[in-house]
Design a protein around this motif. Structure first.
Motif, PDB file in Angstrom:
ATOM      1  N   TRP A 139       3.653   6.749  -5.264  1.00  0.00           N
ATOM      2  CA  TRP A 139       2.796   6.663  -6.455  1.00  0.00           C
ATOM      3  C   TRP A 139       3.510   7.402  -7.574  1.00  0.00           C
ATOM      4  CZ3 TRP A 139      -1.191   3.923  -8.011  1.00  0.00           C
ATOM      5  CH2 TRP A 139      -1.967   4.380  -9.082  1.00  0.00           C
ATOM      6  N   SER A 140       3.676   6.778  -8.722  1.00  0.00           N
ATOM      7  CA  SER A 140       4.553   7.403  -9.718  1.00  0.00           C
ATOM      8  C   SER A 140       3.825   8.099 -10.864  1.00  0.00           C
ATOM      9  CB  SER A 140       5.525   6.371 -10.268  1.00  0.00           C
ATOM     10  OG  SER A 140       4.870   5.597 -11.237  1.00  0.00           O
ATOM     11  N   SER A 141       2.520   7.903 -10.967  1.00  0.00           N
ATOM     12  CA  SER A 141       1.801   8.476 -12.104  1.00  0.00           C
ATOM     13  C   SER A 141       1.257   9.857 -11.788  1.00  0.00           C
ATOM     14  CB  SER A 141       0.647   7.551 -12.478  1.00  0.00           C
ATOM     15  OG  SER A 141      -0.189   8.176 -13.428  1.00  0.00           O
ATOM     16  N   LYS A 142       0.934  10.598 -12.868  1.00  0.00           N
ATOM     17  CA  LYS A 142       0.272  11.886 -12.693  1.00  0.00           C
ATOM     18  C   LYS A 142      -1.205  11.696 -12.388  1.00  0.00           C
ATOM     19  CE  LYS A 142       3.325  14.774 -15.460  1.00  0.00           C
ATOM     20  NZ  LYS A 142       3.940  14.102 -16.634  1.00  0.00           N
ATOM     21  N   GLN A 143      -1.755  10.548 -12.791  1.00  0.00           N
ATOM     22  CA  GLN A 143      -3.137  10.247 -12.407  1.00  0.00           C
ATOM     23  C   GLN A 143      -3.185  10.119 -10.888  1.00  0.00           C
ATOM     24  OE1 GLN A 143      -3.978   6.320 -13.936  1.00  0.00           O
ATOM     25  NE2 GLN A 143      -2.638   6.623 -15.688  1.00  0.00           N
ATOM     26  N   THR A 144      -4.361  10.353 -10.320  1.00  0.00           N
ATOM     27  CA  THR A 144      -4.458  10.166  -8.875  1.00  0.00           C
ATOM     28  C   THR A 144      -4.581   8.683  -8.570  1.00  0.00           C
ATOM     29  OG1 THR A 144      -6.804  10.626  -9.119  1.00  0.00           O
ATOM     30  CG2 THR A 144      -5.438  12.398  -8.241  1.00  0.00           C
ATOM     31  N   PRO A 145      -3.988   8.255  -7.464  1.00  0.00           N
ATOM     32  CA  PRO A 145      -4.097   6.843  -7.098  1.00  0.00           C
ATOM     33  C   PRO A 145      -5.542   6.455  -6.791  1.00  0.00           C
ATOM     34  CG  PRO A 145      -2.837   8.082  -5.456  1.00  0.00           C
ATOM     35  CD  PRO A 145      -3.172   9.024  -6.554  1.00  0.00           C
ATOM     36  N   PRO A 146      -5.892   5.193  -6.988  1.00  0.00           N
ATOM     37  CA  PRO A 146      -7.256   4.763  -6.669  1.00  0.00           C
ATOM     38  C   PRO A 146      -7.529   4.933  -5.185  1.00  0.00           C
ATOM     39  CG  PRO A 146      -5.871   2.877  -7.294  1.00  0.00           C
ATOM     40  CD  PRO A 146      -5.062   4.112  -7.491  1.00  0.00           C
ATOM     41  N   PRO A 147      -8.810   5.143  -4.823  1.00  0.00           N
ATOM     42  CA  PRO A 147      -9.142   5.317  -3.406  1.00  0.00           C
ATOM     43  C   PRO A 147      -8.694   4.092  -2.621  1.00  0.00           C
ATOM     44  CG  PRO A 147     -11.143   5.364  -4.803  1.00  0.00           C
ATOM     45  CD  PRO A 147      -9.980   5.161  -5.708  1.00  0.00           C
ATOM     46  N   GLY A 148      -8.103   4.343  -1.488  1.00  0.00           N
ATOM     47  CA  GLY A 148      -7.675   3.222  -0.650  1.00  0.00           C
ATOM     48  C   GLY A 148      -6.388   2.580  -1.118  1.00  0.00           C
ATOM     49  N   TRP A 149      -5.685   3.240  -2.035  1.00  0.00           N
ATOM     50  CA  TRP A 149      -4.419   2.671  -2.525  1.00  0.00           C
ATOM     51  C   TRP A 149      -3.461   2.429  -1.359  1.00  0.00           C
ATOM     52  CZ3 TRP A 149       0.713   4.850  -3.246  1.00  0.00           C
ATOM     53  CH2 TRP A 149       1.556   3.993  -3.961  1.00  0.00           C
ATOM     54  N   ASP A 150      -2.936   1.211  -1.302  1.00  0.00           N
ATOM     55  CA  ASP A 150      -2.099   0.815  -0.177  1.00  0.00           C
ATOM     56  C   ASP A 150      -0.868   0.063  -0.696  1.00  0.00           C
ATOM     57  OD1 ASP A 150      -0.939  -0.341   2.040  1.00  0.00           O
ATOM     58  OD2 ASP A 150      -2.846  -0.840   2.989  1.00  0.00           O
ATOM     59  N   ALA A 151       0.233   0.781  -0.780  1.00  0.00           N
ATOM     60  CA  ALA A 151       1.451   0.198  -1.352  1.00  0.00           C
ATOM     61  C   ALA A 151       1.930  -1.010  -0.560  1.00  0.00           C
ATOM     62  CB  ALA A 151       2.545   1.258  -1.403  1.00  0.00           C
ATOM     63  N   ALA A 152       1.834  -0.935   0.746  1.00  0.00           N
ATOM     64  CA  ALA A 152       2.338  -2.029   1.574  1.00  0.00           C
ATOM     65  C   ALA A 152       1.534  -3.307   1.344  1.00  0.00           C
ATOM     66  CB  ALA A 152       2.296  -1.633   3.042  1.00  0.00           C
ATOM     67  N   ALA A 153       0.203  -3.161   1.244  1.00  0.00           N
ATOM     68  CA  ALA A 153      -0.642  -4.332   1.006  1.00  0.00           C
ATOM     69  C   ALA A 153      -0.356  -4.934  -0.368  1.00  0.00           C
ATOM     70  CB  ALA A 153      -2.114  -3.955   1.115  1.00  0.00           C
ATOM     71  N   GLN A 154      -0.151  -4.059  -1.357  1.00  0.00           N
ATOM     72  CA  GLN A 154       0.203  -4.514  -2.695  1.00  0.00           C
ATOM     73  C   GLN A 154       1.475  -5.331  -2.689  1.00  0.00           C
ATOM     74  OE1 GLN A 154      -0.989  -0.846  -5.495  1.00  0.00           O
ATOM     75  NE2 GLN A 154       1.073  -1.587  -5.687  1.00  0.00           N
ATOM     76  N   LEU A 155       2.483  -4.811  -2.032  1.00  0.00           N
ATOM     77  CA  LEU A 155       3.769  -5.493  -1.990  1.00  0.00           C
ATOM     78  C   LEU A 155       3.631  -6.867  -1.342  1.00  0.00           C
ATOM     79  CD1 LEU A 155       6.207  -2.607  -1.086  1.00  0.00           C
ATOM     80  CD2 LEU A 155       6.373  -4.106  -3.074  1.00  0.00           C
ATOM     81  N   LEU A 156       2.848  -6.908  -0.278  1.00  0.00           N
ATOM     82  CA  LEU A 156       2.620  -8.187   0.386  1.00  0.00           C
ATOM     83  C   LEU A 156       2.021  -9.195  -0.579  1.00  0.00           C
ATOM     84  CD1 LEU A 156       1.204  -7.602   3.977  1.00  0.00           C
ATOM     85  CD2 LEU A 156       3.267  -8.863   3.313  1.00  0.00           C
ATOM     86  N   SER A 157       1.028  -8.744  -1.365  1.00  0.00           N
ATOM     87  CA  SER A 157       0.367  -9.689  -2.248  1.00  0.00           C
ATOM     88  C   SER A 157       1.320 -10.195  -3.325  1.00  0.00           C
ATOM     89  CB  SER A 157      -0.884  -9.063  -2.873  1.00  0.00           C
ATOM     90  OG  SER A 157      -0.516  -8.113  -3.854  1.00  0.00           O
ATOM     91  N   VAL A 158       2.183  -9.337  -3.843  1.00  0.00           N
ATOM     92  CA  VAL A 158       3.083  -9.795  -4.900  1.00  0.00           C
ATOM     93  C   VAL A 158       4.206 -10.657  -4.319  1.00  0.00           C
ATOM     94  CG1 VAL A 158       4.731  -7.868  -5.081  1.00  0.00           C
ATOM     95  CG2 VAL A 158       4.051  -9.093  -7.112  1.00  0.00           C
ATOM     96  N   GLU A 159       4.643 -10.324  -3.136  1.00  0.00           N
ATOM     97  CA  GLU A 159       5.727 -11.131  -2.539  1.00  0.00           C
ATOM     98  C   GLU A 159       5.215 -12.502  -2.116  1.00  0.00           C
ATOM     99  OE1 GLU A 159       7.356  -8.290   0.224  1.00  0.00           O
ATOM    100  OE2 GLU A 159       8.661  -7.445  -1.316  1.00  0.00           O
ATOM    101  N   LYS A 160       3.983 -12.556  -1.647  1.00  0.00           N
ATOM    102  CA  LYS A 160       3.373 -13.836  -1.297  1.00  0.00           C
ATOM    103  C   LYS A 160       3.206 -14.717  -2.528  1.00  0.00           C
ATOM    104  CE  LYS A 160       0.232 -12.994   2.248  1.00  0.00           C
ATOM    105  NZ  LYS A 160      -1.150 -12.545   2.381  1.00  0.00           N
ATOM    106  N   ALA A 161       2.733 -14.099  -3.616  1.00  0.00           N
ATOM    107  CA  ALA A 161       2.512 -14.865  -4.840  1.00  0.00           C
ATOM    108  C   ALA A 161       3.831 -15.492  -5.326  1.00  0.00           C
ATOM    109  CB  ALA A 161       1.934 -13.966  -5.921  1.00  0.00           C
ATOM    110  N   ARG A 162       4.912 -14.768  -5.173  1.00  0.00           N
ATOM    111  CA  ARG A 162       6.195 -15.303  -5.616  1.00  0.00           C
ATOM    112  C   ARG A 162       6.635 -16.497  -4.793  1.00  0.00           C
ATOM    113  NH1 ARG A 162      10.030 -13.190  -8.083  1.00  0.00           N
ATOM    114  NH2 ARG A 162      11.451 -13.460  -6.375  1.00  0.00           N
ATOM    115  N   HIS A 163       6.313 -16.479  -3.507  1.00  0.00           N
ATOM    116  CA  HIS A 163       6.739 -17.597  -2.665  1.00  0.00           C
ATOM    117  C   HIS A 163       5.967 -18.875  -2.951  1.00  0.00           C
ATOM    118  CE1 HIS A 163       9.622 -15.283  -0.566  1.00  0.00           C
ATOM    119  NE2 HIS A 163       8.740 -14.410  -0.123  1.00  0.00           N
ATOM    120  N   LYS A 164       4.785 -18.717  -3.549  1.00  0.00           N
ATOM    121  CA  LYS A 164       3.969 -19.891  -3.851  1.00  0.00           C
ATOM    122  C   LYS A 164       4.605 -20.757  -4.939  1.00  0.00           C
ATOM    123  CE  LYS A 164      -0.520 -18.150  -2.953  1.00  0.00           C
ATOM    124  NZ  LYS A 164      -1.518 -17.456  -3.753  1.00  0.00           N
ATOM    125  N   ARG A 165       5.371 -20.168  -5.817  1.00  0.00           N
ATOM    126  CA  ARG A 165       5.915 -20.930  -6.932  1.00  0.00           C
ATOM    127  C   ARG A 165       7.046 -21.855  -6.532  1.00  0.00           C
ATOM    128  NH1 ARG A 165       7.611 -17.232 -11.297  1.00  0.00           N
ATOM    129  NH2 ARG A 165       6.923 -15.420 -10.173  1.00  0.00           N
TER     130      ARG A 165
END
Ligand SMILES: [Zn+2]
Length: 87
Positions: A61-87
């Motif tokens: 997490w790179s910000s000084k703000q606290t991450p949102p509850p349940g923040w999950d970097a791995a799940a995020q990455l999956l969603s963005v990588e999946k979206a890219r494959h759709k195109r």
């Protein structure tokens, strides 16, 4: 309306991220720290390169703000990588 970070998949950007051809915001993603439009995009980092570097660094997490509850970097990455494959 929330927007998805095209680098790390963080789903809560407040403005639409600037495309690499220009236009949009200059927001800094609090998750991966990518600065749309200003320094990072203009220094020639692509979203893919930044994402790879962020993963290599352990997806911190790179910000000084606290991450949102349940923040999950791995799940995020999956969603963005999946979206890219759709195109
Ligand atoms: Zn991000």
């Amino acid at each position: 309306m929330k927007h998805l970070c095209p680098v790390c998949g963080f789903p809560h950007l407040t403005e639409p991220p600037r495309s690499q051809s220009g236009g949009g915001s200059f927001e800094i993603c609090p998750s991966c720290g990518f600065q749309f439009g200003v320094s990072d995009a203009d220094r020639g980092f692509t979203h893919e390169q930044w994402r790879a570097a962020w993963k290599k660094g352990g997806c911190k997490w790179s910000s000084k703000q606290t991450p949102p509850p349940g923040w999950d970097a791995a799940a995020q990455l999956l969603s963005v990588e999946k979206a890219r494959h759709k195109r």
